[in-house]
Scaffold this motif. Structure first.
Motif, PDB file in Angstrom:
ATOM      1  N   GLY A 292      98.778  46.137  72.579  1.00  0.00           N
ATOM      2  CA  GLY A 292      99.804  45.379  71.890  1.00  0.00           C
ATOM      3  C   GLY A 292     101.126  45.991  72.335  1.00  0.00           C
ATOM      4  O   GLY A 292     101.229  47.209  72.478  1.00  0.00           O
ATOM      5  N   VAL A 293     102.145  45.154  72.568  1.00  0.00           N
ATOM      6  CA  VAL A 293     103.421  45.669  73.076  1.00  0.00           C
ATOM      7  C   VAL A 293     104.543  45.210  72.153  1.00  0.00           C
ATOM      8  O   VAL A 293     104.538  44.057  71.701  1.00  0.00           O
ATOM      9  CB  VAL A 293     103.669  45.150  74.517  1.00  0.00           C
ATOM     10  N   ILE A 294     105.479  46.095  71.883  1.00  0.00           N
ATOM     11  CA  ILE A 294     106.587  45.720  70.989  1.00  0.00           C
ATOM     12  C   ILE A 294     107.910  45.594  71.745  1.00  0.00           C
ATOM     13  O   ILE A 294     108.068  46.123  72.840  1.00  0.00           O
ATOM     14  CB  ILE A 294     106.792  46.742  69.842  1.00  0.00           C
ATOM     15  N   ALA A 295     108.849  44.898  71.118  1.00  0.00           N
ATOM     16  CA  ALA A 295     110.251  45.020  71.494  1.00  0.00           C
ATOM     17  C   ALA A 295     110.960  45.399  70.207  1.00  0.00           C
ATOM     18  O   ALA A 295     110.521  45.005  69.115  1.00  0.00           O
ATOM     19  CB  ALA A 295     110.787  43.692  72.010  1.00  0.00           C
TER      20      ALA A 295
ATOM     21  N   ILE B 223     101.460  49.786  71.653  1.00  0.00           N
ATOM     22  CA  ILE B 223     100.961  50.228  70.341  1.00  0.00           C
ATOM     23  C   ILE B 223      99.725  51.101  70.551  1.00  0.00           C
ATOM     24  O   ILE B 223      98.804  50.735  71.280  1.00  0.00           O
ATOM     25  CB  ILE B 223     100.587  49.023  69.456  1.00  0.00           C
ATOM     26  N   ILE B 224      99.729  52.230  69.883  1.00  0.00           N
ATOM     27  CA  ILE B 224      98.606  53.177  69.921  1.00  0.00           C
ATOM     28  C   ILE B 224      97.879  53.078  68.576  1.00  0.00           C
ATOM     29  O   ILE B 224      98.496  52.693  67.581  1.00  0.00           O
ATOM     30  CB  ILE B 224      99.173  54.606  70.164  1.00  0.00           C
ATOM     31  N   GLY B 225      96.623  53.429  68.533  1.00  0.00           N
ATOM     32  CA  GLY B 225      95.810  53.181  67.339  1.00  0.00           C
ATOM     33  C   GLY B 225      96.099  54.009  66.104  1.00  0.00           C
ATOM     34  O   GLY B 225      95.194  54.607  65.513  1.00  0.00           O
ATOM     35  N   ARG B 226      97.346  54.016  65.658  1.00  0.00           N
ATOM     36  CA  ARG B 226      97.729  54.635  64.393  1.00  0.00           C
ATOM     37  C   ARG B 226      98.743  53.728  63.714  1.00  0.00           C
ATOM     38  O   ARG B 226      99.753  53.366  64.311  1.00  0.00           O
ATOM     39  CB  ARG B 226      98.405  56.012  64.602  1.00  0.00           C
ATOM     40  N   TYR B 227      98.455  53.376  62.468  1.00  0.00           N
ATOM     41  CA  TYR B 227      99.322  52.455  61.734  1.00  0.00           C
ATOM     42  C   TYR B 227      99.489  52.945  60.298  1.00  0.00           C
ATOM     43  O   TYR B 227      98.570  53.556  59.733  1.00  0.00           O
ATOM     44  CB  TYR B 227      98.677  51.061  61.622  1.00  0.00           C
ATOM     45  N   ILE B 228     100.646  52.658  59.722  1.00  0.00           N
ATOM     46  CA  ILE B 228     100.799  52.686  58.270  1.00  0.00           C
ATOM     47  C   ILE B 228     101.087  51.231  57.903  1.00  0.00           C
ATOM     48  O   ILE B 228     101.981  50.610  58.490  1.00  0.00           O
ATOM     49  CB  ILE B 228     101.998  53.562  57.814  1.00  0.00           C
TER      50      ILE B 228
ATOM     51  N   PRO C  46      93.520  32.730  64.769  1.00  0.00           N
ATOM     52  CA  PRO C  46      93.037  33.528  65.899  1.00  0.00           C
ATOM     53  C   PRO C  46      94.047  33.501  67.041  1.00  0.00           C
ATOM     54  O   PRO C  46      94.684  32.484  67.290  1.00  0.00           O
ATOM     55  CB  PRO C  46      91.742  32.814  66.303  1.00  0.00           C
ATOM     56  N   GLY C  47      94.216  34.620  67.713  1.00  0.00           N
ATOM     57  CA  GLY C  47      95.176  34.727  68.818  1.00  0.00           C
ATOM     58  C   GLY C  47      94.468  35.112  70.100  1.00  0.00           C
ATOM     59  O   GLY C  47      93.437  34.519  70.450  1.00  0.00           O
ATOM     60  N   LYS C  48      94.969  36.154  70.756  1.00  0.00           N
ATOM     61  CA  LYS C  48      94.400  36.617  72.029  1.00  0.00           C
ATOM     62  C   LYS C  48      92.878  36.741  71.936  1.00  0.00           C
ATOM     63  O   LYS C  48      92.343  37.284  70.963  1.00  0.00           O
ATOM     64  CB  LYS C  48      95.024  37.991  72.363  1.00  0.00           C
ATOM     65  N   ASN C  49      92.186  36.242  72.921  1.00  0.00           N
ATOM     66  CA  ASN C  49      90.715  36.281  72.999  1.00  0.00           C
ATOM     67  C   ASN C  49      90.021  35.607  71.819  1.00  0.00           C
ATOM     68  O   ASN C  49      88.870  35.931  71.493  1.00  0.00           O
ATOM     69  CB  ASN C  49      90.207  37.736  73.105  1.00  0.00           C
ATOM     70  N   GLY C  50      90.738  34.722  71.128  1.00  0.00           N
ATOM     71  CA  GLY C  50      90.136  34.012  69.998  1.00  0.00           C
ATOM     72  C   GLY C  50      89.896  34.899  68.787  1.00  0.00           C
ATOM     73  O   GLY C  50      89.171  34.526  67.858  1.00  0.00           O
ATOM     74  N   GLU C  51      90.536  36.078  68.766  1.00  0.00           N
ATOM     75  CA  GLU C  51      90.328  37.017  67.656  1.00  0.00           C
ATOM     76  C   GLU C  51      91.543  37.055  66.735  1.00  0.00           C
ATOM     77  O   GLU C  51      92.662  36.759  67.172  1.00  0.00           O
ATOM     78  CB  GLU C  51      90.092  38.427  68.224  1.00  0.00           C
ATOM     79  N   ILE C  52      91.290  37.441  65.482  1.00  0.00           N
ATOM     80  CA  ILE C  52      92.410  37.588  64.547  1.00  0.00           C
ATOM     81  C   ILE C  52      93.066  38.936  64.818  1.00  0.00           C
ATOM     82  O   ILE C  52      92.439  39.989  64.640  1.00  0.00           O
ATOM     83  CB  ILE C  52      91.918  37.447  63.097  1.00  0.00           C
ATOM     84  N   GLN C  53      94.281  38.869  65.309  1.00  0.00           N
ATOM     85  CA  GLN C  53      94.951  40.064  65.820  1.00  0.00           C
ATOM     86  C   GLN C  53      95.876  40.675  64.770  1.00  0.00           C
ATOM     87  O   GLN C  53      96.722  39.988  64.196  1.00  0.00           O
ATOM     88  CB  GLN C  53      95.757  39.719  67.078  1.00  0.00           C
ATOM     89  N   LEU C  54      95.722  41.976  64.554  1.00  0.00           N
ATOM     90  CA  LEU C  54      96.639  42.696  63.665  1.00  0.00           C
ATOM     91  C   LEU C  54      98.066  42.599  64.207  1.00  0.00           C
ATOM     92  O   LEU C  54      99.027  42.478  63.443  1.00  0.00           O
ATOM     93  CB  LEU C  54      96.196  44.169  63.565  1.00  0.00           C
ATOM     94  N   THR C  55      98.192  42.617  65.528  1.00  0.00           N
ATOM     95  CA  THR C  55      99.519  42.530  66.150  1.00  0.00           C
ATOM     96  C   THR C  55     100.250  41.253  65.710  1.00  0.00           C
ATOM     97  O   THR C  55     101.441  41.299  65.403  1.00  0.00           O
ATOM     98  CB  THR C  55      99.360  42.546  67.693  1.00  0.00           C
ATOM     99  N   ASP C  56      99.542  40.131  65.668  1.00  0.00           N
ATOM    100  CA  ASP C  56     100.169  38.868  65.252  1.00  0.00           C
ATOM    101  C   ASP C  56     100.620  38.941  63.788  1.00  0.00           C
ATOM    102  O   ASP C  56     101.704  38.481  63.430  1.00  0.00           O
ATOM    103  CB  ASP C  56      99.194  37.689  65.430  1.00  0.00           C
ATOM    104  N   ALA C  57      99.761  39.512  62.945  1.00  0.00           N
ATOM    105  CA  ALA C  57     100.106  39.637  61.520  1.00  0.00           C
ATOM    106  C   ALA C  57     101.324  40.555  61.355  1.00  0.00           C
ATOM    107  O   ALA C  57     102.222  40.285  60.547  1.00  0.00           O
ATOM    108  CB  ALA C  57      98.911  40.175  60.734  1.00  0.00           C
TER     109      ALA C  57
END
Ligand code: G1P
Length: 276
Positions: free
Chosen positions: A172-175, A204-209, A223-234
């Motif tokens: 996942g990539v941010i701006a 994004i690295i696998g650590r979130y609050i 569903p987004g990328k690869n037909g999966e529900i993406q945390l990045t989209d949320a």
């Protein structure tokens, strides 16, 4: 304050087949400790002692790892071998473990939503144990750094790292707008973009609050990328409605979801921690 940490551990670990055919990838040892235990130790260090495992079929070994093994305890009680159990005993003493099962693999966002009952209505941490994060020297672990930041800003935070162009499409990539050194307010976020569409080189690295409103947002995320529900989209929805921070953490991260990263981590831990 933040007490809970969610570990999505239902994934298949296909890149490590056949090793992961009947063994969870999170139980692969980096030297003598399973990957997931490193993540749990990092959470405990950050004060997150209520661990929630979003697990799945074939993953019982993870729950067993954080429970007493009577036979083993009985066999080695009073012998010099007991010291080999000290790190896991310490973890079991300090943390509690709850589990829920993800019945279908529908993406990271869905895995987090599955953990809702374990979390309730409070901010929480998330650790993807494939990403092994080790703090350089005596500094705080990555989650601990993020908890300190949360106390200041009270919003969701993603750990980020600059990655080379040829790696960008794996993340996942941010701006974002820079607020301070190493702290960005997220303005855009894309899951695994082709390099020419990436909004930056901040991955994004696998650590979130996460703040708990994320659950409702995920429920309404298609569903987004690869037909999966993406945390990045949320998280992008959350960023647009309020605030999400990107935090360039201090420390080293190894991609233990890939064979190369796993071997690198093993060498590092062997030389700097096990032998060091
Ligand atoms: C997940 C996330 C991705 C993030 C990555 C970090 O992807 O979806 O945004 O950059 O973890 O490791 P995965 O590697 O599980 O496919």
């Amino acid at each position: 304050m933040i007490k809970k940490c969610l570990f999505p551990v239902a994934g298949y670990g296909t890149r490590f087949l056949p090793a992961t055919k009947s063994m969870p990838k999170e139980m692969l040892p980096v030297v003598n400790k399973p990957l997931v235990q490193y993540g749990v130790e990092e959470a405990i260090e950050a004060g997150l002692t209520e661990i929630g495992l979003v697990t799945g079929r074939g993953k019982r070994a993870i729950a067993d790892h954080f429970d007493v093994s009577y036979e083993l305890e009985h066999q080695i009680a009073g012998t010099s071998k007991e010291e080999f159990l000290s790190s896991i005993r310490d973890v079991m003493h300090k943390a509690t473990f709850s589990m829920t099962r993800q019945q279908e693999m529908r993406g990271l966002g869905d895995a987090i939503l599955n953990g809702r009952r374990l979390i309730g209505d409070e901010p929480f941490g998330v650790v993807l144990s494939d990403d092994l994060c080790l703090n350089s020297g005596e500094g705080d672990g990555v989650l601990s750094q993020m908890v300190q930041l949360y106390k200041q800003f009270r919003c969701s935070i993603v750990a980020i790292q600059e990655v080379p162009e040829d790696q960008i499409s794996k993340f996942g990539v941010i701006a974002g707008e820079k607020l301070k050194d190493g702290i960005f307010q997220v303005t855009d976020m894309v899951e695994k973009p082709p390099v020419e569409e990436a909004p930056s080189n901040l991955a994004i690295i696998g650590r979130y609050i996460l703040t708990p409103d994320i659950f409702e947002i995920i429920e309404n995320t298609p569903p987004g990328k690869n037909g999966e529900i993406q945390l990045t989209d949320a998280l992008l929805t959350q960023a647009k409605a309020g605030c999400v921070l990107g935090y360039k953490f201090k420390g080293t991260r190894f991609d233990c979801g890939s064979v190369d990263g796993f071997v690198e981590a093993t060498n590092f831990v062997y030389n700097n921690i096990y032998k060091g």
